[in-house]
Design a protein around this motif. Structure first.
Motif, PDB file in Angstrom:
ATOM      1  N   GLU A 166      -2.278 -14.938  48.346  1.00  0.00           N
ATOM      2  CA  GLU A 166      -1.961 -13.842  47.427  1.00  0.00           C
ATOM      3  C   GLU A 166      -1.584 -14.291  46.018  1.00  0.00           C
ATOM      4  OE1 GLU A 166       0.542 -10.704  49.272  1.00  0.00           O
ATOM      5  OE2 GLU A 166       0.678 -12.092  50.971  1.00  0.00           O
ATOM      6  N   VAL A 167      -0.899 -15.433  45.908  1.00  0.00           N
ATOM      7  CA  VAL A 167      -0.389 -15.863  44.601  1.00  0.00           C
ATOM      8  C   VAL A 167      -1.322 -16.868  43.924  1.00  0.00           C
ATOM      9  CG1 VAL A 167       1.526 -16.965  43.382  1.00  0.00           C
ATOM     10  CG2 VAL A 167       1.996 -15.437  45.316  1.00  0.00           C
ATOM     11  N   ALA A 168      -1.735 -17.884  44.633  1.00  0.00           N
ATOM     12  CA  ALA A 168      -2.531 -18.968  44.045  1.00  0.00           C
ATOM     13  C   ALA A 168      -3.768 -18.492  43.281  1.00  0.00           C
ATOM     14  CB  ALA A 168      -2.914 -19.979  45.117  1.00  0.00           C
ATOM     15  N   PRO A 169      -4.502 -17.461  43.759  1.00  0.00           N
ATOM     16  CA  PRO A 169      -5.683 -17.018  43.001  1.00  0.00           C
ATOM     17  C   PRO A 169      -5.368 -16.553  41.580  1.00  0.00           C
ATOM     18  CG  PRO A 169      -5.781 -16.175  45.243  1.00  0.00           C
ATOM     19  CD  PRO A 169      -4.412 -16.772  45.066  1.00  0.00           C
ATOM     20  N   ASN A 170      -4.125 -16.173  41.314  1.00  0.00           N
ATOM     21  CA  ASN A 170      -3.737 -15.716  39.973  1.00  0.00           C
ATOM     22  C   ASN A 170      -3.262 -16.844  39.063  1.00  0.00           C
ATOM     23  OD1 ASN A 170      -4.322 -13.063  40.592  1.00  0.00           O
ATOM     24  ND2 ASN A 170      -2.197 -12.502  41.060  1.00  0.00           N
ATOM     25  N   VAL A 171      -3.027 -18.023  39.631  1.00  0.00           N
ATOM     26  CA  VAL A 171      -2.390 -19.100  38.880  1.00  0.00           C
ATOM     27  C   VAL A 171      -3.401 -19.887  38.049  1.00  0.00           C
ATOM     28  CG1 VAL A 171      -1.035 -21.224  39.040  1.00  0.00           C
ATOM     29  CG2 VAL A 171      -0.514 -19.298  40.549  1.00  0.00           C
ATOM     30  N   LEU A 172      -3.162 -19.913  36.740  1.00  0.00           N
ATOM     31  CA  LEU A 172      -3.973 -20.736  35.852  1.00  0.00           C
ATOM     32  C   LEU A 172      -3.496 -22.184  35.876  1.00  0.00           C
ATOM     33  CD1 LEU A 172      -6.086 -21.041  33.539  1.00  0.00           C
ATOM     34  CD2 LEU A 172      -4.197 -20.612  31.947  1.00  0.00           C
ATOM     35  N   ALA A 173      -2.171 -22.378  35.905  1.00  0.00           N
ATOM     36  CA  ALA A 173      -1.617 -23.732  35.834  1.00  0.00           C
ATOM     37  C   ALA A 173      -0.362 -23.854  36.684  1.00  0.00           C
ATOM     38  CB  ALA A 173      -1.309 -24.092  34.381  1.00  0.00           C
ATOM     39  N   TRP A 174      -0.300 -24.940  37.450  1.00  0.00           N
ATOM     40  CA  TRP A 174       0.918 -25.306  38.171  1.00  0.00           C
ATOM     41  C   TRP A 174       1.634 -26.302  37.260  1.00  0.00           C
ATOM     42  CZ3 TRP A 174       1.581 -22.390  42.414  1.00  0.00           C
ATOM     43  CH2 TRP A 174       0.441 -21.852  43.035  1.00  0.00           C
TER      44      TRP A 174
END
Length: 347
Positions: free
Chosen positions: A201-209
């Motif tokens: 649910e969250v990772a697909p929205n993340v541009l950068a860690w």
């Protein structure tokens, strides 16, 4: 050999010097291991002089980050040189588990503290910052989006590739994982739900860690992201530059990142170490730490000026509701979780 005699003035000078040396040697010395930078400056200029004068002691400040100070405790475990240490709450839990911290003696000042300040019987929080949401107010307004109020917003597809979260090696990223585990019915002792939510649910929205504060600010400044998981202190520091960013305490709760202190075992000045810990809890020092470090006061009696209160976790509505981390579980599982994170989330 003839005996040599000093002149009366020289003899008096030598006697005076010797007396001064004896007096200097009789002053107890307290070694404090704590953060460098602005924290070291505040301690040396504002906190230490008043304590030294009141207690008739000398304090030697040993600067280093939490990892450095914990390493010193480990290296000196057979004969500790430090008497009091300040660490982030995660490394502090390790220091306690390794047996480096002495029991905190009870004192009247501790009755004024919020419950989260007493981490255990060997360490105390002297301040708190919050882990929550940071967002670009102008970008949200331009897009017609309401102010975020929930951790759940990290799953909203409107923020696909516009979101930044630090990795699990950073406390902010770790606490995001824990928060999602709790929201999905688990927690530190049942982390699977958190991993599932983060991966799907969250990772697909993340541009950068992104772990670097400097690079996080660049992501916002360049318009690459408009929402992030970040700390209240980091966000306020960035906002003070004039950038339109605001910190949010999510309705499910913001997680606490505590600045902890403990008296070190086998100190040769244990009473002074305990006294310094108590002094750090006094309203005057708590105000100073809020003003200079962005630490939310853990003493419930502290009164902050509105301008400072707006910049730190403050009062029962914020400090009183910060959510603690079960570091005993986290420190045991962190290596395992890090490997799993790298395989399933940050790919």
């Amino acid at each position: 050999m003839k005996a040599k005699f000093l002149s009366a003035p020289l003899a008096a000078a030598v006697a005076l010097a010797c007396a001064g040396l004896v007096q200097a040697q009789s002053v107890p010395t307290l070694y404090v291991g704590a953060y460098g930078g602005s924290t070291e400056k505040a301690f040396k200029e504002k906190i230490i002089p008043a304590f030294e004068a009141a207690r008739k002691v000398k304090i030697v400040y040993v600067a280093g980050n939490s990892t450095d100070t914990l390493a010193k405790l480990q290296a000196q475990k057979d004969k500790q040189e430090l008497d009091l240490v300040l660490l982030d709450d995660g490394p502090m839990q390790q220091a306690v588990q390794f047996g480096f911290c002495d029991k905190v003696k009870d004192a009247p000042i501790y009755k004024d503290l919020y419950p989260l300040a007493r981490i255990d019987d060997r360490s105390m929080a002297i301040g708190a910052v919050a882990t929550g949401l940071a967002y670009n107010t102008e970008a949200f307004k331009k897009a017609g989006l309401p102010k975020p109020d929930s951790w759940q917003i990290l799953t909203d597809k409107k923020f696909k590739q516009k979101l930044a979260i630090p990795p699990i090696s950073n406390t902010y990223g770790l606490q995001t994982l824990i928060m999602y585990a709790r929201m999905r019915g688990g927690g530190e002792k049942a982390i699977d739900a958190g991993f599932d939510a983060m991966a799907k649910e969250v990772a697909p929205n993340v541009l950068a860690w992104e772990p670097s504060p400097g690079k996080m600010t660049e992501l916002f400044q360049n318009g690459d992201v408009n929402l992030a998981v970040w700390g209240s202190g980091r966000t306020e520091s960035f906002r003070s530059t004039g950038f339109p960013i605001e910190f949010v305490y999510p309705k499910e709760g913001a997680m606490a990142l505590l600045i902890a202190a403990c008296p070190v075992v086998n100190s040769d000045v244990p009473e002074h170490a305990q006294a310094l810990l108590q002094y750090l809890m006094t309203p005057e020092v708590q105000v100073l730490l809020a003003e200079t470090q962005g630490f939310g006061p853990v003493n419930s009696k502290v009164k902050l000026d509105p301008a400072i209160a707006a910049k730190v976790p403050y009062g029962p509505a914020q400090i009183g509701k910060l959510l603690p981390t079960n570091w005993a579980v986290v420190n045991e599982k962190r290596g395992e979780w890090t490997n799993r994170w790298n395989r399933t989330i940050e790919r």
